[in-house]
Structures are given as structure tokens and as C-alpha cells.
Write a protein that holds these residues in place. Structure first.
Motif, short mmCIF file in Angstrom:
data_model
loop_
_atom_site.label_atom_id
_atom_site.label_comp_id
_atom_site.label_asym_id
_atom_site.label_seq_id
_atom_site.Cartn_x
_atom_site.Cartn_y
_atom_site.Cartn_z
N PRO A 65 6.50 9.45 -12.45
CA PRO A 65 7.13 8.20 -12.18
C PRO A 65 7.50 7.53 -13.61
CG PRO A 65 5.28 8.24 -10.85
CD PRO A 65 5.21 9.33 -11.83
N ILE A 66 6.70 8.08 -14.84
CA ILE A 66 6.98 7.35 -16.06
C ILE A 66 8.23 7.79 -16.71
CG2 ILE A 66 6.00 6.80 -18.32
CD1 ILE A 66 4.24 5.84 -15.64
N PRO A 67 9.26 7.06 -17.17
CA PRO A 67 10.58 7.60 -17.45
C PRO A 67 10.27 8.14 -18.93
CG PRO A 67 10.66 5.20 -16.71
CD PRO A 67 9.30 5.60 -16.56
N ALA A 68 11.01 9.15 -19.03
CA ALA A 68 10.88 9.73 -20.35
C ALA A 68 11.13 9.12 -21.70
CB ALA A 68 12.05 10.89 -20.41
N VAL A 69 12.12 8.14 -21.73
CA VAL A 69 11.94 7.16 -22.81
C VAL A 69 10.94 6.50 -23.02
CG1 VAL A 69 13.25 5.28 -21.35
CG2 VAL A 69 13.46 5.76 -23.86
N VAL A 70 10.23 5.95 -21.95
CA VAL A 70 8.91 5.24 -22.22
C VAL A 70 7.88 6.16 -22.58
CG1 VAL A 70 6.96 4.02 -20.67
CG2 VAL A 70 9.35 3.67 -20.38
N GLN A 71 7.68 7.38 -22.06
CA GLN A 71 6.92 8.49 -22.72
C GLN A 71 6.97 8.52 -24.40
OE1 GLN A 71 5.99 11.65 -20.42
NE2 GLN A 71 7.02 11.06 -18.55
N ASP B 266 1.09 -1.15 0.02
CA ASP B 266 -0.19 -0.13 -0.01
C ASP B 266 0.97 1.29 0.22
OD1 ASP B 266 -2.37 -0.98 0.00
OD2 ASP B 266 -2.71 -1.18 2.13
N SER B 267 1.83 1.40 0.80
CA SER B 267 2.77 2.46 0.99
C SER B 267 3.48 2.62 -0.66
CB SER B 267 3.61 2.50 2.24
OG SER B 267 4.58 1.27 1.95
N ASP B 268 3.72 1.90 -1.10
CA ASP B 268 4.43 1.86 -2.36
C ASP B 268 3.34 2.59 -3.18
OD1 ASP B 268 6.66 0.45 -1.47
OD2 ASP B 268 6.22 -1.50 -2.49
N PHE B 269 2.22 2.15 -3.48
CA PHE B 269 1.35 2.52 -4.35
C PHE B 269 0.53 4.09 -4.05
CE2 PHE B 269 1.12 -1.79 -5.66
CZ PHE B 269 1.32 -1.71 -6.90
N VAL B 270 0.48 4.26 -2.54
CA VAL B 270 0.46 5.65 -2.21
C VAL B 270 1.42 6.41 -2.70
CG1 VAL B 270 -0.09 7.12 -0.29
CG2 VAL B 270 -1.23 4.84 -0.47
N GLU B 271 2.56 6.56 -2.76
CA GLU B 271 3.36 7.22 -3.20
C GLU B 271 3.50 7.36 -4.46
OE1 GLU B 271 8.23 7.99 -2.36
OE2 GLU B 271 7.37 6.06 -1.73
N ILE B 272 3.50 6.31 -5.53
CA ILE B 272 3.60 6.52 -6.98
C ILE B 272 2.29 7.05 -7.41
CG2 ILE B 272 2.78 4.22 -7.41
CD1 ILE B 272 4.90 4.37 -9.57
N LEU B 273 1.10 6.75 -6.77
CA LEU B 273 -0.47 7.23 -7.28
C LEU B 273 -0.44 8.77 -7.01
CD1 LEU B 273 -2.54 4.13 -6.47
CD2 LEU B 273 -1.61 4.86 -8.70
N THR B 274 0.03 9.09 -6.27
CA THR B 274 0.31 10.80 -5.98
C THR B 274 1.00 11.46 -7.15
OG1 THR B 274 2.13 10.77 -4.66
CG2 THR B 274 0.22 10.54 -3.54
N GLN C 196 -9.47 -4.53 -10.98
CA GLN C 196 -8.86 -3.82 -9.67
C GLN C 196 -8.47 -2.57 -10.05
OE1 GLN C 196 -6.09 -5.98 -7.58
NE2 GLN C 196 -6.87 -7.96 -7.90
N GLU C 197 -8.64 -1.34 -9.25
CA GLU C 197 -8.33 -0.07 -9.68
C GLU C 197 -6.86 0.09 -10.05
OE1 GLU C 197 -8.93 3.87 -10.85
OE2 GLU C 197 -10.51 2.42 -10.25
N ILE C 198 -5.96 -0.22 -9.34
CA ILE C 198 -4.58 -0.34 -9.55
C ILE C 198 -4.33 -0.96 -10.89
CG2 ILE C 198 -2.28 -1.22 -8.81
CD1 ILE C 198 -3.09 -0.80 -6.22
N GLN C 199 -4.97 -1.82 -11.41
CA GLN C 199 -4.48 -2.55 -12.63
C GLN C 199 -5.06 -1.33 -13.74
OE1 GLN C 199 -6.98 -5.89 -12.25
NE2 GLN C 199 -5.26 -7.18 -11.65
N ARG C 200 -6.08 -0.80 -13.56
CA ARG C 200 -6.61 -0.05 -14.63
C ARG C 200 -5.81 1.44 -14.72
NH1 ARG C 200 -11.36 -1.95 -12.40
NH2 ARG C 200 -11.91 -0.34 -10.91
N THR C 201 -5.60 1.97 -13.48
CA THR C 201 -4.67 3.14 -13.37
C THR C 201 -3.28 2.92 -14.14
OG1 THR C 201 -5.80 3.59 -11.27
CG2 THR C 201 -3.64 4.87 -11.64
N PHE C 202 -2.76 1.79 -13.70
CA PHE C 202 -1.27 1.84 -14.27
C PHE C 202 -1.45 1.85 -15.90
CE2 PHE C 202 0.76 1.81 -10.44
CZ PHE C 202 2.03 1.49 -10.73
N ALA C 203 -2.34 0.86 -16.16
CA ALA C 203 -2.44 0.65 -17.78
C ALA C 203 -2.94 1.93 -18.39
CB ALA C 203 -3.61 -0.47 -18.04
N ARG C 204 -3.65 2.77 -17.82
CA ARG C 204 -4.14 4.02 -18.46
C ARG C 204 -3.28 5.09 -18.43
NH1 ARG C 204 -7.96 4.72 -15.11
NH2 ARG C 204 -7.06 6.13 -13.67
N GLN C 205 -2.18 5.12 -17.40
CA GLN C 205 -1.32 5.91 -17.09
C GLN C 205 -0.18 5.60 -17.97
OE1 GLN C 205 -1.54 9.08 -16.03
NE2 GLN C 205 -3.57 8.73 -14.80
#
Length: 292
Positions: free
Chosen positions: A209-215, A194-202, A232-241
Motif C-alpha cells: 500500500p505504500i506508493p513507490a515515490v513515498v518509498q 475496522d474493515s479498511d484497516f484489516v485489508e491494508i494491514l494484511t 495504539q497498535e495502528i498508530q505504531r504500525t503505520f509509523a513503523r511501516q
């Protein structure tokens, strides 16, 4: 968007041809989830292939309260809080640092003609091993980090042999393997609690958090989701972002009934579904790539 409920065989052939054409033109990014491991016989697969199964494995090592036992991030947080992060990472290493047979999907992805990027959201190193075994491949990987592992960094960059390299090296890789959740190898990086994702989702909505070369490599390209579910919401959020500011046309191989959240997600993200068994879909896409 195509209504997945009424796709007939002709529509399926057309969609497969579109995917094959995009892959051959380096215009599609495969996005690999843990569901691909369901293609292996149970006796041959030593690692979990769903978040629920991984949560159960963690519970077997450190029993979490009943109300959270099915929630992977919460179970991981419980272990991290009660037993220390090193304990959590050690359990994950024990689970994922194993030799795993390649699924038909992993084997196929490793033979694709230099895709610009492959996204792999599970913690195993199966695809890394296959890419490393191909000496003519120009590739490297980027792995997401938890806060304790990152010390202010969002990702680390690794050459094929596992040596850590600077971010600048990634621009020279013909194929970029992006592991946003981390991986057991080479350093045991895990984004899981949870603490990992709270940080990254903010930060993820503004793409920090998305590297420039990935973008850069997603720009204008479609995504092909394989072995992924979006219930699950985390799965959707990561795929979307991760797919943000890419093409407006994507595909997902998902067999069977969708949850309401999944159906809504596919509609909003303009993802056309192939309702086929994953191994069949990969076989037909591969055949279509050879035919055109």
C-alpha cells in the motif's frame, strides 16, 4: 539511543540543532499527527484532535454499543455496517470539511524550504490549504483510500487544485504531501473502519500500500514526529511501516509521561524524544534553522 529520561538542556539543544540541520538539508521528513490541533484554543478548533474525540463525535451521530464507544475503528465499522458506508463518509465530511485555523505547527511546516515529503495522518485539509496558498510551491498529494473508495487502488494522486492526476505526476513534485489515512478534501477519502484497516494491514508489511515515490523519498532520511502519540497498535504500525528502510535516526516531540508501549516503540525504532511542549519545540527548531 538517547535515554529520554535524562536529557538535559545541553542535550536538548544538541538534538534541536541536529533536527534543524537535517531539515535544512532536506534530510528529514515531518510526520504530522492530530495532536497539533491541541495548540488551538478549544473555541477556535472545530475538529477533533484525538482518535477518542473523533469516536465521541461519531457516537453523537450514531450511537455504538457501550463496549466499543471509545474505539474509533470499531465505531466507524459499526456505522458502516448498520447505516452504510455513505452515512459514515457523510458524517466525516460534516466533521472535517470545515475551515480550521492553522496551528503554529501547520504554519511552520508550510514555510519549510521544500521538504521532499511531509506525512500528515489526520483527515483535515489545513496543510493542503496552506500549501495551495503559496503560488511558488511545487507540490502535490497522495491520499490513502478505503476499499469502497479505492476499487482495487490503494491511493489516489491530486494536484494542488484538487484535480486527480496519474501516479507519474508525483515524481515532478518538489514536496510530496502524503496523507495515508485520506483527507476530507478534495474527495472525502477516509481510511478509518475496522474493515479498511484489516485489508491494508494484511499487505502493509510487504509495503504494497505504500506508493513507490513515498518509498523513494524516505530512503536515507530521518522522520520528525510532531503531534503524534503511539499508544495504539495502528498508530505504531503505520509509523513503523511508513518509515521502513529509511534512516536509523528519528525524533519525536512528545511532552510528559509515555505509556509503556510508547516507550518501547521509541526504543525499538531508535526515535529520540524531545520532552517539550510542541509549540516550544517548533519555535526552537525554527530558530536553530535560521541560526545555522
Amino acid at each position: 539511543m538517547t535515554d529520554t529520561a535524562v536529557i538535559d538542556s545541553t542535550d536538548t539543544d544538541t538534538i534541536i540543532a541536529e533536527i534543524a540541520t537535517a531539515l535544512k538539508a532536506r534530510g528529514a521528513v515531518p510526520y504530522l499527527g492530530p495532536g497539533a490541533f491541541a495548540l488551538l484554543p478549544e473555541a477556535d478548533c472545530p475538529i477533533p484532535h484525538t482518535s477518542l474525540e473523533l469516536a465521541q463525535r461519531l457516537n453523537a451521530k450514531v450511537a455504538a454499543p457501550g463496549r466499543i464507544r471509545s474505539q474509533l475503528t470499531a465505531v466507524a465499522q459499526f456505522i458502516e455496517s448498520r447505516r452504510h458506508r455513505k452515512t459514515l463518509d457523510g458524517i466525516l465530511n460534516e466533521i472535517f470539511k470545515r475551515e480550521v485555523p492553522a496551528t503554529p505547527v501547520h504554519a511552520w511546516l508550510a514555510t519549510l524550504p521544500a521538504p521532499p515529503m511531509i506525512v500528515d495522518v489526520w483527515y483535515d485539509n489545513t496543510l493542503e490549504s496552506l500549501l495551495t496558498a503559496a503560488p511558488d510551491r511545487s507540490w502535490g498529494q497522495i491520499q490513502g483510500l478505503s476499499h469502497p473508495q479505492g476499487v482495487g487502488e490503494w491511493v489516489k494522486y491530486y494536484a494542488p487544485g484538487g484535480a486527480e492526476v496519474e501516479a507519474a505526476a508525483a515524481s515532478g513534485w518538489e514536496t510530496l504531501l502524503y496523507k495515508p489515512s485520506g483527507s476530507a478534501a478534495p474527495a472525502g477519502n477516509y481510511l478509518i473502519s475496522d474493515s479498511d484497516f484489516v485489508e491494508i494491514l494484511t499487505e502493509i508489511d510487504i509495503q504494497t500500500p505504500i506508493p513507490a515515490v513515498v518509498q523513494e523519498r524516505r530512503a536515507g532520511r530521518s522522520f520528525l514526529y510532531l503531534g503524534c502519540r503511539f499508544d495504539q497498535e495502528i498508530q505504531r504500525t503505520f509509523a513503523r511501516q511508513i518509515a521502513k528502510r529509511s534512516s536509523d535516526k528519528h525524533w519525536a516531540v512528545i511532552e510528559g509521561e509515555l505509556s509503556k508501549n510508547e516507550a518501547r516503540f521509541l526504543e525499538l525504532q531508535n526515535i529520540t524524544r524531545l520532552d517539550l511542549p510542541l509549540d516550544e519545540a517548533v519555535r526552537r527548531i525554527s530558530e536553530a534553522m535560521g541560526a545555522n
